[in-house]
Design a protein around this motif. Sequence first.
Motif, PDB file in Angstrom:
ATOM      1  N   ASN A 140     -33.475  -0.725 -11.280  1.00 44.31           N
ATOM      2  CA  ASN A 140     -32.526  -0.866 -11.699  1.00 44.31           C
ATOM      3  C   ASN A 140     -32.347  -1.274 -12.669  1.00 44.31           C
ATOM      4  O   ASN A 140     -33.073  -0.288 -13.951  1.00 44.31           O
ATOM      5  CB  ASN A 140     -33.161  -2.802 -10.993  1.00 44.31           C
ATOM      6  CG  ASN A 140     -33.210  -2.608  -9.471  1.00 44.31           C
ATOM      7  OD1 ASN A 140     -32.636  -1.922  -8.193  1.00 44.31           O
ATOM      8  ND2 ASN A 140     -34.178  -3.603  -9.342  1.00 44.31           N
ATOM      9  N   VAL A 141     -30.744  -1.406 -13.265  1.00 48.91           N
ATOM     10  CA  VAL A 141     -30.690  -1.637 -14.449  1.00 48.91           C
ATOM     11  C   VAL A 141     -30.213  -3.155 -14.507  1.00 48.91           C
ATOM     12  O   VAL A 141     -29.721  -3.858 -13.920  1.00 48.91           O
ATOM     13  CB  VAL A 141     -29.027  -0.401 -15.184  1.00 48.91           C
ATOM     14  CG1 VAL A 141     -28.324  -1.421 -16.761  1.00 48.91           C
ATOM     15  CG2 VAL A 141     -29.171   1.053 -14.680  1.00 48.91           C
ATOM     16  N   ARG A 142     -30.575  -3.532 -15.783  1.00 54.01           N
ATOM     17  CA  ARG A 142     -30.029  -5.056 -16.230  1.00 54.01           C
ATOM     18  C   ARG A 142     -29.275  -4.953 -17.228  1.00 54.01           C
ATOM     19  O   ARG A 142     -29.414  -4.495 -18.304  1.00 54.01           O
ATOM     20  CB  ARG A 142     -31.707  -5.819 -16.275  1.00 54.01           C
ATOM     21  CG  ARG A 142     -31.145  -7.336 -16.777  1.00 54.01           C
ATOM     22  CD  ARG A 142     -32.745  -7.909 -16.820  1.00 54.01           C
ATOM     23  NE  ARG A 142     -33.554  -8.862 -15.829  1.00 54.01           N
ATOM     24  CZ  ARG A 142     -34.776  -7.756 -15.645  1.00 54.01           C
ATOM     25  NH1 ARG A 142     -35.140  -7.196 -16.960  1.00 54.01           N
ATOM     26  NH2 ARG A 142     -35.390  -7.787 -14.431  1.00 54.01           N
ATOM     27  N   PHE A 143     -28.310  -6.426 -16.675  1.00 53.78           N
ATOM     28  CA  PHE A 143     -27.690  -6.032 -18.203  1.00 53.78           C
ATOM     29  C   PHE A 143     -27.110  -7.568 -18.378  1.00 53.78           C
ATOM     30  O   PHE A 143     -26.777  -8.967 -17.251  1.00 53.78           O
ATOM     31  CB  PHE A 143     -26.515  -5.959 -18.109  1.00 53.78           C
ATOM     32  CG  PHE A 143     -25.525  -5.340 -17.060  1.00 53.78           C
ATOM     33  CD1 PHE A 143     -24.384  -6.610 -17.128  1.00 53.78           C
ATOM     34  CD2 PHE A 143     -25.653  -5.080 -15.717  1.00 53.78           C
ATOM     35  CE1 PHE A 143     -23.263  -6.842 -16.111  1.00 53.78           C
ATOM     36  CE2 PHE A 143     -24.987  -5.172 -14.987  1.00 53.78           C
ATOM     37  CZ  PHE A 143     -23.870  -6.105 -14.781  1.00 53.78           C
ATOM     38  N   GLU A 144     -27.373  -8.283 -19.341  1.00 55.14           N
ATOM     39  CA  GLU A 144     -26.756  -9.573 -19.638  1.00 55.14           C
ATOM     40  C   GLU A 144     -25.236 -10.299 -20.281  1.00 55.14           C
ATOM     41  O   GLU A 144     -25.501  -8.977 -21.507  1.00 55.14           O
ATOM     42  CB  GLU A 144     -28.664 -10.404 -20.277  1.00 55.14           C
ATOM     43  CG  GLU A 144     -29.399 -10.142 -19.606  1.00 55.14           C
ATOM     44  CD  GLU A 144     -30.556 -11.208 -20.205  1.00 55.14           C
ATOM     45  OE1 GLU A 144     -31.237 -11.303 -19.451  1.00 55.14           O
ATOM     46  OE2 GLU A 144     -30.578 -10.755 -21.643  1.00 55.14           O
ATOM     47  N   LEU A 145     -24.923 -11.184 -20.126  1.00 53.43           N
ATOM     48  CA  LEU A 145     -23.852 -11.056 -21.206  1.00 53.43           C
ATOM     49  C   LEU A 145     -23.776 -13.227 -21.336  1.00 53.43           C
ATOM     50  O   LEU A 145     -23.927 -13.461 -20.025  1.00 53.43           O
ATOM     51  CB  LEU A 145     -23.002 -10.255 -20.439  1.00 53.43           C
ATOM     52  CG  LEU A 145     -21.796 -10.990 -19.273  1.00 53.43           C
ATOM     53  CD1 LEU A 145     -20.090 -10.360 -18.887  1.00 53.43           C
ATOM     54  CD2 LEU A 145     -22.755 -10.526 -17.959  1.00 53.43           C
ATOM     55  N   PRO A 146     -23.207 -13.625 -22.636  1.00 49.37           N
ATOM     56  CA  PRO A 146     -22.571 -15.050 -22.135  1.00 49.37           C
ATOM     57  C   PRO A 146     -21.410 -15.110 -21.187  1.00 49.37           C
ATOM     58  O   PRO A 146     -20.138 -14.118 -21.075  1.00 49.37           O
ATOM     59  CB  PRO A 146     -22.395 -15.048 -23.724  1.00 49.37           C
ATOM     60  CG  PRO A 146     -22.151 -13.800 -24.068  1.00 49.37           C
ATOM     61  CD  PRO A 146     -22.223 -12.966 -23.432  1.00 49.37           C
ATOM     62  N   TYR A 147     -21.283 -16.056 -20.236  1.00 48.86           N
ATOM     63  CA  TYR A 147     -20.767 -16.450 -19.342  1.00 48.86           C
ATOM     64  C   TYR A 147     -20.247 -18.432 -19.367  1.00 48.86           C
ATOM     65  O   TYR A 147     -21.425 -18.453 -19.073  1.00 48.86           O
ATOM     66  CB  TYR A 147     -20.700 -15.989 -18.374  1.00 48.86           C
ATOM     67  CG  TYR A 147     -19.510 -16.653 -16.939  1.00 48.86           C
ATOM     68  CD1 TYR A 147     -18.414 -15.413 -17.365  1.00 48.86           C
ATOM     69  CD2 TYR A 147     -20.099 -17.230 -16.115  1.00 48.86           C
ATOM     70  CE1 TYR A 147     -17.320 -15.853 -16.404  1.00 48.86           C
ATOM     71  CE2 TYR A 147     -18.983 -17.599 -14.920  1.00 48.86           C
ATOM     72  CZ  TYR A 147     -17.552 -16.569 -15.396  1.00 48.86           C
ATOM     73  OH  TYR A 147     -16.879 -17.343 -13.946  1.00 48.86           O
ATOM     74  N   ARG A 148     -18.959 -18.652 -20.323  1.00 51.11           N
ATOM     75  CA  ARG A 148     -19.120 -20.212 -19.676  1.00 51.11           C
ATOM     76  C   ARG A 148     -20.385 -20.705 -20.090  1.00 51.11           C
ATOM     77  O   ARG A 148     -21.073 -22.114 -19.798  1.00 51.11           O
ATOM     78  CB  ARG A 148     -18.557 -20.635 -18.347  1.00 51.11           C
ATOM     79  CG  ARG A 148     -17.000 -20.085 -18.059  1.00 51.11           C
ATOM     80  CD  ARG A 148     -17.321 -20.042 -16.647  1.00 51.11           C
ATOM     81  NE  ARG A 148     -16.101 -19.816 -15.851  1.00 51.11           N
ATOM     82  CZ  ARG A 148     -15.393 -20.688 -14.568  1.00 51.11           C
ATOM     83  NH1 ARG A 148     -15.955 -21.439 -13.407  1.00 51.11           N
ATOM     84  NH2 ARG A 148     -14.549 -19.954 -14.311  1.00 51.11           N
ATOM     85  N   GLY A 149     -20.759 -20.837 -21.452  1.00 52.79           N
ATOM     86  CA  GLY A 149     -21.574 -21.138 -22.080  1.00 52.79           C
ATOM     87  C   GLY A 149     -23.190 -21.182 -21.604  1.00 52.79           C
ATOM     88  O   GLY A 149     -23.948 -21.547 -22.651  1.00 52.79           O
ATOM     89  N   GLY A 150     -23.476 -20.413 -21.042  1.00 49.57           N
ATOM     90  CA  GLY A 150     -24.302 -19.746 -20.631  1.00 49.57           C
ATOM     91  C   GLY A 150     -24.584 -18.457 -20.396  1.00 49.57           C
ATOM     92  O   GLY A 150     -23.932 -17.765 -21.334  1.00 49.57           O
ATOM     93  N   LEU A 151     -25.841 -17.626 -19.265  1.00 43.89           N
ATOM     94  CA  LEU A 151     -26.199 -16.512 -19.506  1.00 43.89           C
ATOM     95  C   LEU A 151     -26.360 -16.111 -18.384  1.00 43.89           C
ATOM     96  O   LEU A 151     -26.895 -16.957 -17.327  1.00 43.89           O
ATOM     97  CB  LEU A 151     -27.279 -15.967 -20.034  1.00 43.89           C
ATOM     98  CG  LEU A 151     -28.108 -14.596 -20.138  1.00 43.89           C
ATOM     99  CD1 LEU A 151     -27.138 -13.972 -21.104  1.00 43.89           C
ATOM    100  CD2 LEU A 151     -29.882 -14.752 -20.533  1.00 43.89           C
ATOM    101  N   LEU A 152     -25.040 -14.956 -17.932  1.00 44.23           N
ATOM    102  CA  LEU A 152     -25.515 -14.563 -17.008  1.00 44.23           C
ATOM    103  C   LEU A 152     -25.761 -13.299 -17.154  1.00 44.23           C
ATOM    104  O   LEU A 152     -25.754 -12.425 -17.817  1.00 44.23           O
ATOM    105  CB  LEU A 152     -23.945 -14.248 -16.346  1.00 44.23           C
ATOM    106  CG  LEU A 152     -23.342 -13.043 -15.162  1.00 44.23           C
ATOM    107  CD1 LEU A 152     -24.341 -13.867 -14.085  1.00 44.23           C
ATOM    108  CD2 LEU A 152     -21.319 -13.122 -14.681  1.00 44.23           C
ATOM    109  N   SER A 153     -27.147 -12.758 -15.961  1.00 40.21           N
ATOM    110  CA  SER A 153     -27.832 -11.896 -15.591  1.00 40.21           C
ATOM    111  C   SER A 153     -27.832 -11.252 -14.647  1.00 40.21           C
ATOM    112  O   SER A 153     -27.413 -11.951 -13.257  1.00 40.21           O
ATOM    113  CB  SER A 153     -29.865 -12.450 -15.915  1.00 40.21           C
ATOM    114  OG  SER A 153     -30.679 -11.421 -15.667  1.00 40.21           O
TER     115      SER A 153
END
Length: 453
Positions: A140-153
């Motif tokens: 698997n590949v994991r990527f994280e990005l900020p979304y609506r004040g939180g963290l989307l993983s």
Amino acid sequence: MIFRKFGRRIERPLRRFLPRSLFGRSLLIVFVPLFVTQLVAFQLFYGNYLSLVSRRLADSVVAELAMTVRLVARFPDERDWILDQARREQQLVVTYGEMSDAKIQRTRNVLGPMYDDLQDAVRRVFHTSCRIDWHATSDNVRFELPYRGGLLSVEVPRKRLVTGPVWFFLAWAGGSAIILFGIAGLFIRNQVRVIRGISHAAEQFGIGRDDGPIHPRGAREVRKAAVAFNRMQARVNRFVEQRTIVLAGVSHDLRTPLTRLRLSLAMIPNAGVIEAAALRPDIADMVSDIAEMEALVNSYLTFARGEGAEAPVETDLSALLRRIAADTERAGGRITHIDIPEGIFAVVRPDALRRALANIAENARTHGGSMSMTLNRRETEIFICVDDDGDGIPPHLREEVFQLFSRNRATVSGSGLGLTIARDIMRAHGGEITLLDSPQGGLRVLVRLPTPD
């Protein structure tokens, strides 16, 4: 003219970097096209195919992620069901958390355009950047990005973003290039080795060391060069040997008339009155001896002079042979049959060829009662036949008559150089002389001359 000067300006500095040996330049000729071909193939794969497929895969994953988060935002009560469907149907494991839950501290790049394409897709859809761990797990590949004040993983299978390992293509392209270059180097080395052998043999032969003929091998052109060198070497050796024998024969054949001259001079009285009539027989004998020596010297000079100084020109062989036949008849020969068609031309040395054919005709006139001459052309060869009705020559002695000072048909005086001169001239033209049985009962002299189309 301008392009030629420009090419010379470029060529001169390049000579400093180009290899000097034939082997090195041949390898360079193979390496440059192979290298350019691999660059073009890599550009077509990496710049077009791989980049296009990678962008489409990244856009697909990000679009499905955007659809999932929008559904969650639209139907918050169905969040768990939506995320479960995304995991099952789209193989996207989406989790929400705080910024402090970020696991990816340092992004890892990957060989190929996939990393940049995924970043660009996230930036276009979510208007933010992301952190990518390309090796989060083995699959698997994991990527994280900020979304609506939180963290989307998000975790997604690597196969959804990668078409195949790029290093495999690079290894295949580079490995195949190395193998092909190595095979080409082996073939080139074998060809260059043969050329080096010819060069070494020529150098050794030039300083007087004869290592024998070269074994022809390699490409057809290289084989022809080796065969041509062997012929040249044999001809030069034969030339040196024949000239050495001629020099030895000069002293041998001139010794007899010189001795007779010395005896004749010794018999002339040194005192008293001598009547001219009494000396007339001795003077006639001495004149005969001088004429004999002159004939021998002229024969030796003719043989030693050869035909090298004469330039080949297109010659009418029909006219040349008819002239030789007329000269033979004036000398007392009897020609019963002449078959000489018009319009047969060849690039030869006319004086040398006339001398060779005249020697053959003179032998036929001397040793036979009557003779015949024929001329014909077959494809790329010209054949001249001179037949006589004399005693002929036994087959086991036919090669011997071409040796210097041979007089196997010994009833006639001479230097024994006529057929030797003729064969030497014919071989210089790339032809040959063969002695056969004549239909008239005597000897047939068959002359073969090659001529290009």
